[in-house]
Write a protein that holds these residues in place. Sequence first.
Motif, mmCIF file in Angstrom:
data_model
loop_
_atom_site.group_PDB
_atom_site.id
_atom_site.type_symbol
_atom_site.label_atom_id
_atom_site.label_comp_id
_atom_site.label_asym_id
_atom_site.label_seq_id
_atom_site.Cartn_x
_atom_site.Cartn_y
_atom_site.Cartn_z
ATOM 1 N N TYR A 41 10.456 25.621 -16.975
ATOM 2 C CA TYR A 41 11.542 24.660 -16.746
ATOM 3 C C TYR A 41 11.412 23.941 -15.410
ATOM 4 N N ILE A 42 10.713 24.513 -14.479
ATOM 5 C CA ILE A 42 10.566 23.879 -13.169
ATOM 6 C C ILE A 42 9.954 22.488 -13.317
ATOM 7 N N ASP A 43 8.982 22.342 -14.220
ATOM 8 C CA ASP A 43 8.375 21.030 -14.462
ATOM 9 C C ASP A 43 9.406 20.054 -15.019
ATOM 10 N N GLN A 44 10.214 20.508 -15.968
ATOM 11 C CA GLN A 44 11.237 19.627 -16.538
ATOM 12 C C GLN A 44 12.269 19.244 -15.481
ATOM 13 N N ILE A 45 12.658 20.193 -14.655
ATOM 14 C CA ILE A 45 13.624 19.908 -13.591
ATOM 15 C C ILE A 45 13.058 18.853 -12.643
ATOM 16 N N SER A 46 11.790 19.013 -12.266
ATOM 17 C CA SER A 46 11.137 18.051 -11.380
ATOM 18 C C SER A 46 11.113 16.658 -12.002
ATOM 19 N N ARG A 47 10.766 16.579 -13.272
ATOM 20 C CA ARG A 47 10.749 15.279 -13.955
ATOM 21 C C ARG A 47 12.153 14.689 -14.044
ATOM 22 N N ASN A 48 13.132 15.546 -14.349
ATOM 23 C CA ASN A 48 14.510 15.058 -14.411
ATOM 24 C C ASN A 48 14.930 14.446 -13.083
ATOM 25 N N ASP A 50 13.005 13.147 -10.904
ATOM 26 C CA ASP A 50 12.235 11.920 -10.676
ATOM 27 C C ASP A 50 12.695 10.764 -11.559
ATOM 28 N N GLY A 51 13.709 11.008 -12.399
ATOM 29 C CA GLY A 51 14.251 9.949 -13.234
ATOM 30 C C GLY A 51 13.745 9.948 -14.666
ATOM 31 N N VAL A 52 12.817 10.842 -14.997
ATOM 32 C CA VAL A 52 12.317 10.937 -16.369
ATOM 33 C C VAL A 52 13.113 12.045 -17.049
ATOM 34 N N LYS A 53 14.283 11.684 -17.540
ATOM 35 C CA LYS A 53 15.231 12.668 -18.059
ATOM 36 C C LYS A 53 14.732 13.271 -19.374
ATOM 37 N N GLY A 54 14.853 14.581 -19.469
ATOM 38 C CA GLY A 54 14.526 15.299 -20.699
ATOM 39 C C GLY A 54 15.790 15.558 -21.496
ATOM 40 N N SER A 55 15.616 16.152 -22.638
ATOM 41 C CA SER A 55 16.738 16.480 -23.504
ATOM 42 C C SER A 55 17.564 17.611 -22.904
ATOM 43 N N VAL A 56 18.856 17.604 -23.172
ATOM 44 C CA VAL A 56 19.739 18.683 -22.707
ATOM 45 C C VAL A 56 19.899 19.769 -23.769
ATOM 46 N N ILE A 57 19.449 19.495 -24.987
ATOM 47 C CA ILE A 57 19.682 20.424 -26.092
ATOM 48 C C ILE A 57 18.948 21.748 -25.891
ATOM 49 N N ALA A 95 20.066 26.357 -16.741
ATOM 50 C CA ALA A 95 21.238 25.628 -16.226
ATOM 51 C C ALA A 95 20.797 24.464 -15.348
ATOM 52 N N ALA A 96 19.823 24.707 -14.496
ATOM 53 C CA ALA A 96 19.322 23.634 -13.624
ATOM 54 C C ALA A 96 18.682 22.503 -14.446
ATOM 55 N N ALA A 97 17.907 22.867 -15.474
ATOM 56 C CA ALA A 97 17.299 21.848 -16.328
ATOM 57 C C ALA A 97 18.376 21.051 -17.056
ATOM 58 N N PHE A 98 19.394 21.722 -17.524
ATOM 59 C CA PHE A 98 20.495 21.049 -18.217
ATOM 60 C C PHE A 98 21.211 20.079 -17.281
ATOM 61 N N VAL A 99 21.593 20.559 -16.120
ATOM 62 C CA VAL A 99 22.365 19.727 -15.178
ATOM 63 C C VAL A 99 21.550 18.528 -14.708
ATOM 64 N N THR A 100 20.263 18.751 -14.406
ATOM 65 C CA THR A 100 19.452 17.629 -13.909
ATOM 66 C C THR A 100 19.106 16.629 -15.001
ATOM 67 N N ALA A 101 19.227 17.025 -16.284
ATOM 68 C CA ALA A 101 18.947 16.106 -17.392
ATOM 69 C C ALA A 101 20.139 15.239 -17.722
ATOM 70 N N LEU A 102 21.291 15.540 -17.152
ATOM 71 C CA LEU A 102 22.492 14.728 -17.454
ATOM 72 C C LEU A 102 22.402 13.346 -16.825
#
Length: 102
Positions: A41-48, A50-57, A95-102
Amino acid sequence: MSELNTTSSPDTAAEITALRRSTIMIGWVATAASVSMYIAYIDQISRNLDGVKGSVIQPAAAFVAATLWTLYGALRAKWDLPLVWANVPGIILAAAAFVTAL
């Protein structure tokens, strides 16, 4: 006529001890595998961030699952430490991946 032992349970104390050790080892290896899955998830959080939002599901589902498994392991009469330790990082990182993807 004698009965055949049709159960697959261990017969001796040594077999029971070996089985317990194997089960404990599998639990800790599974813990390491689970933690490595959540570290992804650290990679997804980093991308989120950086503005490249991932899915929250998926992070939302992982957060719920990790929380439930942690509670299950912690609320047992004897704590299931591998299960708890395997899922605590999932609670935090999902939780961090979810919040940063919002």
